[in-house]
Design a protein around this motif. Structure first.
Motif, short mmCIF file in Angstrom:
data_model
loop_
_atom_site.label_atom_id
_atom_site.label_comp_id
_atom_site.label_asym_id
_atom_site.label_seq_id
_atom_site.Cartn_x
_atom_site.Cartn_y
_atom_site.Cartn_z
N GLN A 138 0.86 -1.18 0.00
CA GLN A 138 0.00 0.00 0.00
C GLN A 138 0.91 1.25 0.00
O GLN A 138 1.43 1.63 1.04
CB GLN A 138 -0.91 0.00 1.23
CG GLN A 138 -2.03 -1.03 1.15
CD GLN A 138 -2.96 -0.94 2.34
OE1 GLN A 138 -2.54 -0.87 3.49
NE2 GLN A 138 -4.25 -0.96 2.08
N TRP A 139 1.14 1.95 -1.20
CA TRP A 139 0.57 1.63 -2.49
C TRP A 139 1.66 1.75 -3.54
O TRP A 139 1.84 2.79 -4.15
CB TRP A 139 -0.60 2.55 -2.79
CG TRP A 139 -1.80 2.23 -1.96
CD1 TRP A 139 -2.81 1.36 -2.30
CD2 TRP A 139 -2.15 2.73 -0.67
NE1 TRP A 139 -3.75 1.29 -1.30
CE2 TRP A 139 -3.37 2.13 -0.27
CE3 TRP A 139 -1.55 3.61 0.21
CZ2 TRP A 139 -3.99 2.37 0.94
CZ3 TRP A 139 -2.16 3.87 1.43
CH2 TRP A 139 -3.37 3.25 1.78
N LYS A 239 -7.21 3.48 -0.27
CA LYS A 239 -7.51 4.82 -0.77
C LYS A 239 -6.60 5.24 -1.92
O LYS A 239 -6.99 6.06 -2.74
CB LYS A 239 -7.42 5.85 0.36
CG LYS A 239 -6.02 6.13 0.89
CD LYS A 239 -6.05 7.14 2.02
CE LYS A 239 -4.65 7.49 2.49
NZ LYS A 239 -3.89 8.25 1.48
N ASN A 240 -5.41 4.69 -2.02
CA ASN A 240 -4.50 5.03 -3.13
C ASN A 240 -4.42 3.91 -4.16
O ASN A 240 -3.41 3.77 -4.85
CB ASN A 240 -3.10 5.35 -2.60
CG ASN A 240 -3.05 6.72 -1.94
OD1 ASN A 240 -3.92 7.55 -2.15
ND2 ASN A 240 -2.03 6.94 -1.12
N PHE A 243 -3.28 4.68 -7.67
CA PHE A 243 -1.97 5.30 -7.84
C PHE A 243 -0.83 4.30 -7.68
O PHE A 243 0.22 4.64 -7.15
CB PHE A 243 -1.81 6.46 -6.85
CG PHE A 243 -2.93 7.46 -6.94
CD1 PHE A 243 -3.03 8.32 -8.01
CD2 PHE A 243 -3.91 7.50 -5.96
CE1 PHE A 243 -4.06 9.23 -8.11
CE2 PHE A 243 -4.95 8.41 -6.05
CZ PHE A 243 -5.03 9.28 -7.13
#
Length: 283
Positions: A138-139, A239-240, A243
């Motif tokens: 992550q991430w 959440k990322n 990306f």
């Protein structure tokens, strides 16, 4: 001036042809393109088979749809109450019952045979030339070449760093350190997760496999064309999630050997090798 139904249909047909032409014109190797509606251009034997199977199913579905539409049109025209006021009471038509049993079976067999062939091609991993372990974090991604004692982490480029490159990579797909592999070699990819479930996906190679903590999954590809290929994590990992892109640079054997020697020597400026350049250079 009002347009007739025929003119509207002609306009839609012209628009469809234009979109098709644009889809072909904007197609780019290894990355998504504006107005693209088809699969990315294949760069591996597996993806070539996936593309063929996809196109085959599309034609088959289209033919079945036209056949059902024709049957519905015949029923509506020939067997409505006005055209056929006295309905037939015929039952048990042997020919029709055999046909509607046999034809679907033949259709399913025609789908199953190439489907199983494709699954076997994907799952039967040949003897590999290079093994790469991709660990999802992550991430970002950590890549390890266990046979060559190479390991590094690949992180998405910031917009500032991306703008410094010429040409810049696609937005949200560029990374600081890409995977580097030789062309026309069997690459075994092992995946795992360091924290949560991720997914290693590279559309141009036809691979997509989960990276699960505590488990080692594997897949393979053989890149048949030199170039830079872009993929992404395809599992909602936090959440990322959007990306953590994946970049694979396919180079010739000499560039790959030079890059490998450079990395093994401990230099920092050779991990990200530009396409067609010497490994000691960096982007």
């Amino acid at each position: 001036m009002k347009m007739s139904t025929g003119q509207r249909l002609l306009g839609l047909a012209v628009a469809g042809v234009a979109l098709t032409a644009n889809g072909a014109a904007f197609a780019e190797l290894g990355q998504p393109a504006p107005w693209e509606f088809k699969l990315q251009e294949a760069a591996s034997p597996v993806m070539e088979n996936i593309t063929w199977f996809h196109n085959y199913l599309t034609v088959l579905i289209f033919v079945i749809t036209l056949f059902v539409l024709a049957l519905l049109a015949i029923v509506v025209v020939k067997f409505n109450a006005k055209a056929n006021p006295v309905p037939s009471r015929t039952t048990h038509n042997t020919l029709i019952e055999v046909a509607w049993t046999l034809i679907p079976v033949l259709i399913l067999v025609s789908i199953a045979v190439p489907s199983f062939r494709l699954l076997f091609l994907q799952l039967d991993i040949p003897k590999s030339d290079v093994t790469i372990k991709a660990t999802g974090n992550q991430w970002n991604w950590t890549y390890t070449y266990p046979d060559d004692k190479i390991e590094y982490t690949s992180i998405i480029l910031s917009e500032e760093d991306r703008a410094k490159l010429n040409p810049p990579p696609p937005r949200l797909l560029g990374v600081d350190h890409a995977i580097v592999v030789p062309v026309n070699k069997v690459i075994r990819v092992q995946t795992t997760g360091a924290d949560v479930i991720h997914s290693f996906a590279m559309p141009a190679f036809g691979i997509k496999i989960d990276a699960i903590p505590g488990r080692l999954n594997e897949t393979w590809f053989t890149a048949t064309k030199l170039g830079v290929y872009y993929g992404q994590c395809s599992e909602l990992c936090g959440k990322n999630h959007a990306f953590m892109p994946i970049v694979v640079k396919v180079v010739n054997d000499k560039d790959y050997d030079d890059w490998k020697k450079c990395v093994q020597s401990g230099k920092d400026d050779c991990i990200d090798v530009p396409q067609g350049s010497k490994a000691k250079q960096s982007s």
